[in-house]
Design a protein around this motif. Structure first.
Motif, PDB file in Angstrom:
ATOM      1  N   PHE A 127      54.413  51.344  37.466  1.00 53.76           N
ATOM      2  CA  PHE A 127      53.714  51.570  38.738  1.00 53.76           C
ATOM      3  C   PHE A 127      52.648  52.636  38.608  1.00 53.76           C
ATOM      4  O   PHE A 127      51.663  52.628  39.350  1.00 53.76           O
ATOM      5  N   ASP A 128      52.820  53.546  37.670  1.00 59.25           N
ATOM      6  CA  ASP A 128      51.863  54.639  37.471  1.00 59.25           C
ATOM      7  C   ASP A 128      50.460  54.123  37.162  1.00 59.25           C
ATOM      8  O   ASP A 128      49.468  54.834  37.384  1.00 59.25           O
ATOM      9  N   ARG A 129      50.354  52.902  36.674  1.00 58.55           N
ATOM     10  CA  ARG A 129      49.038  52.354  36.321  1.00 58.55           C
ATOM     11  C   ARG A 129      48.250  51.894  37.546  1.00 58.55           C
ATOM     12  O   ARG A 129      47.034  51.747  37.484  1.00 58.55           O
ATOM     13  N   ASP A 145      46.575  50.142  47.296  1.00 59.89           N
ATOM     14  CA  ASP A 145      47.778  50.043  48.113  1.00 59.89           C
ATOM     15  C   ASP A 145      48.271  48.602  48.136  1.00 59.89           C
ATOM     16  O   ASP A 145      49.479  48.339  47.980  1.00 59.89           O
ATOM     17  N   LEU A 146      47.353  47.664  48.290  1.00 62.50           N
ATOM     18  CA  LEU A 146      47.732  46.252  48.292  1.00 62.50           C
ATOM     19  C   LEU A 146      48.302  45.837  46.941  1.00 62.50           C
ATOM     20  O   LEU A 146      49.271  45.068  46.872  1.00 62.50           O
ATOM     21  N   ALA A 147      47.705  46.349  45.849  1.00 59.89           N
ATOM     22  CA  ALA A 147      48.236  46.056  44.516  1.00 59.89           C
ATOM     23  C   ALA A 147      49.629  46.639  44.347  1.00 59.89           C
ATOM     24  O   ALA A 147      50.520  46.018  43.746  1.00 59.89           O
ATOM     25  N   GLY A 148      49.840  47.840  44.891  1.00 62.37           N
ATOM     26  CA  GLY A 148      51.157  48.455  44.833  1.00 62.37           C
ATOM     27  C   GLY A 148      52.184  47.661  45.615  1.00 62.37           C
ATOM     28  O   GLY A 148      53.336  47.519  45.192  1.00 62.37           O
ATOM     29  N   ASP A 178      52.708  54.409  49.426  1.00 60.95           N
ATOM     30  CA  ASP A 178      51.318  54.856  49.512  1.00 60.95           C
ATOM     31  C   ASP A 178      51.231  56.316  49.072  1.00 60.95           C
ATOM     32  O   ASP A 178      52.229  57.036  49.065  1.00 60.95           O
ATOM     33  N   SER A 179      50.045  56.747  48.695  1.00 60.12           N
ATOM     34  CA  SER A 179      49.851  58.110  48.185  1.00 60.12           C
ATOM     35  C   SER A 179      48.798  58.836  49.004  1.00 60.12           C
ATOM     36  O   SER A 179      48.073  58.238  49.801  1.00 60.12           O
ATOM     37  N   VAL A 180      48.712  60.132  48.772  1.00 58.19           N
ATOM     38  CA  VAL A 180      47.570  60.899  49.252  1.00 58.19           C
ATOM     39  C   VAL A 180      46.408  60.681  48.287  1.00 58.19           C
ATOM     40  O   VAL A 180      46.569  60.089  47.226  1.00 58.19           O
TER      41      VAL A 180
END
Length: 441
Positions: free
Chosen positions: A50-52, A69-72, A116-118
């Motif tokens: 997931f880090d990629r 976000d959609l890819a995640g 999701d991330s900042v």
């Protein structure tokens, strides 16, 4: 060991339900030989992959409603499917999967977090809890353990933009919230559609009291208390209340060279005195309360002009609502006193006001009992950051599990939690879910 600690430990161990194998399927019984464990290598492998997604030169950028976000979310969908879980989206765009329990009358135990991330963040804030929840459901199936309660795995959408998905789920999102702009540049209204929700049917995603038996969220600590204390697990006592102020200090702009020092109405001087006073007040008594002066806008912000106005912000947090109220009154008093001393005027306005969310005692006990049974050191502690659990607490018992953040760093490209700590946290989550299946009735 003193008697009080012995009794606490014995009670924690007793909270762990037992497993007995009947016809190839495990059910809650009366005597458990040892705690269950997850596949830690599998879980950490997911996080490495997931880090990629969303990785840039500045850090992880999977801000809500963005392409990353959609890819995640697509990656997470595959994890649900690979784990034998049937994924559904609610109308808010939250990702959910439900494992039936043996008693159809019972409400589900909910586990999960967000992905999701900042902007320029890290890979552990959110995904650790989300992927661990999927791993817990998969491990229970692989080990043929069936709970009485249904188990529901959730991945909330847009936690970093204001716990949007969980706010919708508990009926607290306002129409004004829908028009807020996420870091991706999309409004929440647009974003809900982008992730597969339906903004015209948000009421269908709302849960009410009794719909959830309990909620447990695993998360990185986002601070350094566990690392400093050399503890492996944090048993979260609650999530602090938050009050943000915007304070306008009005003085008088005048020439920096021609105005004598005793004739000035210097808003910057007043702001400086107030900043120090806030810090001194917070540190004047014991406790875990914190306050931060985080932003100053100075007018006219010119080298040779005495500042006539300063607008600053204060971020105040604590686990006790009474203490938040008391420090609010203290800050207002300090403003009046400093205003009188500097011939300036202070005007306070509240920007954000959220109440503390206390963890349920039963869930704290099963988390602590699980850590003890696994031989993991632990301590009770508050969460200084907000989480989806804070929203769920409005309608259901909740608790959280913390694992260490190396260096106490989060919301940063340097955010990191060790694989062993992630596995420990997932093991505590797994056993806490099994124990909560009994404790929550």
């Amino acid at each position: 060991m003193i008697r009080r600690h012995f009794v606490q430990q014995a009670a924690a161990l007793a909270a762990l339900p037992a497993l007995s194998r009947l016809g190839g399927t495990s059910h809650v019984g009366t005597a458990q030989a040892k705690p269950l464990v997850v596949n830690g290598a599998r879980l950490n492998g997911w996080l490495t992959e997931f880090d990629r997604i969303g990785r840039t030169a500045g850090g992880i950028n999977r801000v809500a409603y963005s392409e990353a976000d959609l890819a995640g979310r697509a990656f997470t969908r595959r994890l649900f499917e690979q784990s034998g879980l049937t994924l559904r989206l609610d109308t808010a765009g939250n990702m959910l999967a439900r494992v039936p329990g043996s008693d159809a009358r019972l409400s589900p135990i909910l586990v999960g977090s967000h992905i999701d991330s900042v902007t320029d963040g890290g890979n552990f804030d959110g995904p650790v809890g989300s992927f661990a929840a999927i791993e817990v459901a998969r491990s229970l199936a692989e080990q043929k353990v069936r709970l009485r309660h249904p188990l529901e795995v959730v991945v909330w959408q847009n936690e970093e933009g204001g716990t949007i998905g969980s706010k919708i789920a508990v009926g607290l999102l306002t129409p004004a919230d829908l028009d807020k702009v996420a870091r991706s540049g999309k409004t929440v209204r647009e974003g809900i559609g982008i992730v597969g929700g339906d903004v015209s049917r948000l009421n269908e995603a709302v849960r009410k009291q009794g719909d959830i038996a309990g909620y447990i969220e695993l998360h990185i600590e986002q601070g350094g208390l566990l690392e400093k204390a050399s503890r492996q697990i944090g048993v979260v006592e609650g999530i602090v209340g938050l009050r943000w102020f915007e304070i306008t200090i009005t003085g008088f702009s005048n020439h920096a060279g021609a105005t004598p020092m005793d004739q000035r109405q210097d808003a910057m001087l007043a702001a400086a005195k107030f900043t120090v006073a806030v810090n001194d007040a917070i540190r004047s008594e014991g406790g875990r309360q914190v306050a931060t002066v985080g932003r100053l806008n100075v007018t006219p912000n010119t080298t040779n002009v005495i500042p006539g106005q300063v607008v600053l912000t204060v971020d105040l947090r604590d686990l006790e609502q009474a203490k938040i109220d008391r420090f609010t009154a203290t800050f207002e008093r300090l403003g009046r006193e400093i205003g009188a001393a500097t011939n300036t005027a202070f005007a306070f306005s509240q920007m954000v006001n959220s109440t503390p969310a206390l963890s349920d005692a039963r869930i704290m006990d099963v988390v602590q009992g699980s850590a003890t049974a696994l031989g993991l050191s632990h301590q009770r502690m508050p969460s200084g950051a907000g989480h989806d659990a804070q929203e769920v607490a409005h309608i259901a018992p909740m608790g959280m599990i913390f694992i260490p953040s190396v260096g106490g760093i989060s919301h940063s490209p340097k955010e990191f939690s060790r694989a062993a700590d992630i596995t420990n946290g997932a093991n505590v989550l797994l056993n806490a879910v099994v124990a909560a299946d009994r404790a929550l009735g």
